[in-house]
Every structure is written in structure tokens, then in C-alpha cells.
Design a protein around this motif. Sequence first.
Motif, PDB file in Angstrom:
ATOM      1  N   ARG A   1      -2.496   3.023  -8.396  1.00  0.00           N
ATOM      2  CA  ARG A   1      -3.568   3.219  -7.413  1.00  0.00           C
ATOM      3  C   ARG A   1      -4.856   3.511  -8.153  1.00  0.00           C
ATOM      4  NH1 ARG A   1      -1.674   4.631  -2.160  1.00  0.00           N
ATOM      5  NH2 ARG A   1       0.574   4.492  -2.087  1.00  0.00           N
TER       6      ARG A   1
ATOM      7  N   ARG B   1      -7.057  -6.754   2.055  1.00  0.00           N
ATOM      8  CA  ARG B   1      -6.721  -7.168   0.690  1.00  0.00           C
ATOM      9  C   ARG B   1      -7.840  -8.024   0.129  1.00  0.00           C
ATOM     10  NH1 ARG B   1      -3.848  -9.421   4.593  1.00  0.00           N
ATOM     11  NH2 ARG B   1      -3.712 -11.664   4.713  1.00  0.00           N
TER      12      ARG B   1
ATOM     13  N   CYS C   1     -13.066  -0.098  -0.091  1.00  0.00           N
ATOM     14  CA  CYS C   1     -12.732  -1.196   0.815  1.00  0.00           C
ATOM     15  C   CYS C   1     -13.997  -1.640   1.548  1.00  0.00           C
ATOM     16  CB  CYS C   1     -11.663  -0.744   1.805  1.00  0.00           C
ATOM     17  SG  CYS C   1     -11.249  -2.004   3.032  1.00  0.00           S
TER      18      CYS C   1
ATOM     19  N   ALA D   1       0.827  -1.205   0.000  1.00  0.00           N
ATOM     20  CA  ALA D   1       0.000   0.000   0.000  1.00  0.00           C
ATOM     21  C   ALA D   1       0.863   1.257   0.000  1.00  0.00           C
ATOM     22  CB  ALA D   1      -0.936  -0.001   1.201  1.00  0.00           C
TER      23      ALA D   1
ATOM     24  N   PHE E   1      -6.156  -6.296  -4.879  1.00  0.00           N
ATOM     25  CA  PHE E   1      -6.270  -4.939  -4.358  1.00  0.00           C
ATOM     26  C   PHE E   1      -5.855  -4.936  -2.892  1.00  0.00           C
ATOM     27  CE2 PHE E   1      -9.268  -5.015  -7.834  1.00  0.00           C
ATOM     28  CZ  PHE E   1      -9.102  -3.780  -8.435  1.00  0.00           C
TER      29      PHE E   1
ATOM     30  N   GLU F   1      -9.545   4.342  -1.730  1.00  0.00           N
ATOM     31  CA  GLU F   1      -8.337   4.236  -2.545  1.00  0.00           C
ATOM     32  C   GLU F   1      -7.656   2.903  -2.255  1.00  0.00           C
ATOM     33  OE1 GLU F   1      -4.385   6.856  -3.732  1.00  0.00           O
ATOM     34  OE2 GLU F   1      -5.355   7.210  -1.803  1.00  0.00           O
ATOM     35  N   ALA F   2      -7.153   2.272  -3.319  1.00  0.00           N
ATOM     36  CA  ALA F   2      -6.478   0.981  -3.168  1.00  0.00           C
ATOM     37  C   ALA F   2      -5.351   0.867  -4.174  1.00  0.00           C
ATOM     38  CB  ALA F   2      -7.462  -0.166  -3.362  1.00  0.00           C
TER      39      ALA F   2
ATOM     40  N   CYS G   1      -6.056  -2.163   0.409  1.00  0.00           N
ATOM     41  CA  CYS G   1      -6.566  -0.884   0.890  1.00  0.00           C
ATOM     42  C   CYS G   1      -5.407   0.027   1.296  1.00  0.00           C
ATOM     43  CB  CYS G   1      -7.498  -1.111   2.083  1.00  0.00           C
ATOM     44  SG  CYS G   1      -8.178   0.408   2.772  1.00  0.00           S
ATOM     45  N   CYS G   2      -5.496   1.307   0.901  1.00  0.00           N
ATOM     46  CA  CYS G   2      -4.434   2.277   1.211  1.00  0.00           C
ATOM     47  C   CYS G   2      -4.574   2.897   2.593  1.00  0.00           C
ATOM     48  CB  CYS G   2      -4.413   3.386   0.153  1.00  0.00           C
ATOM     49  SG  CYS G   2      -3.762   2.808  -1.420  1.00  0.00           S
TER      50      CYS G   2
END
Length: 114
Positions: free
Chosen positions: A70, A111, A76, A63, A101, A83-84, A103-104
Motif C-alpha cells: 500500500r 483503478r 485517488c 484493495a 493502483f 491510500e491505494a 483506491c482503498c
Amino acid sequence: MSTMKFCRECNNILYPKEDREQKVLLYACRNCDHQEVADNNCVYRNVVHHSAGEFTQVLQDVAGDPTLPRTKDVRCAVCGHGEAVFFQATARGEEGMTLFFVCCNPSCGNRWRE
């Protein structure tokens, strides 16, 4: 498990060598002409031990990787962050590539895949 072998004549290391005519594995000295038949056909064994936490940490670290793309087109399911980071990789036991993916949100790290 194989161990390093040393020459009885000059104490140098013995290296694996194939005798194609007799179809046997030998250990041969590169310094003198000493050779001996291998008692085990295992020349090298690499055992990798992973703890379950290592795999999780690697995916959470992606991340923060600035080289990965991104997207803000996903949300999520755990924390609702918009954002991911995403990347393609092969999933265990499956053929082809899978889109992963992560998650940021630094406190989440969820994930998922598509």
C-alpha cells in the motif's frame, strides 16, 4: 469440437496417439490393439467465458488484500482518498510491466495505472 471416443472392441476410452511415419493422428485403445484414424485434429479445446463484471470485481477485491503493498503517496482522482494498493502486471497489448493502483476506499474502488 472433439468428443470422447470409445473402443469398438472393448469399450474402453481411446487416447490420442501420433503416427510419426504416416504423420496422422490416431485414437488408440490402451487395453487392446484397436486404433482408428482421427476425423479431426483437435484433441482438446478449452473455451473460457468471462462476463465484464468478473474483471471489475477482481480488481476491487485487491484493495482488501493484506499481502499487496500500500502507498499513501498517491491520491485517488475520483474520491480524493489518500491510500491505494499497487501491483505490477502486463497491460493488454503492451510490452513490459505496468504499475496499477486501486483506491482503498471501499465505496470507490477506482483503478488507474502509471
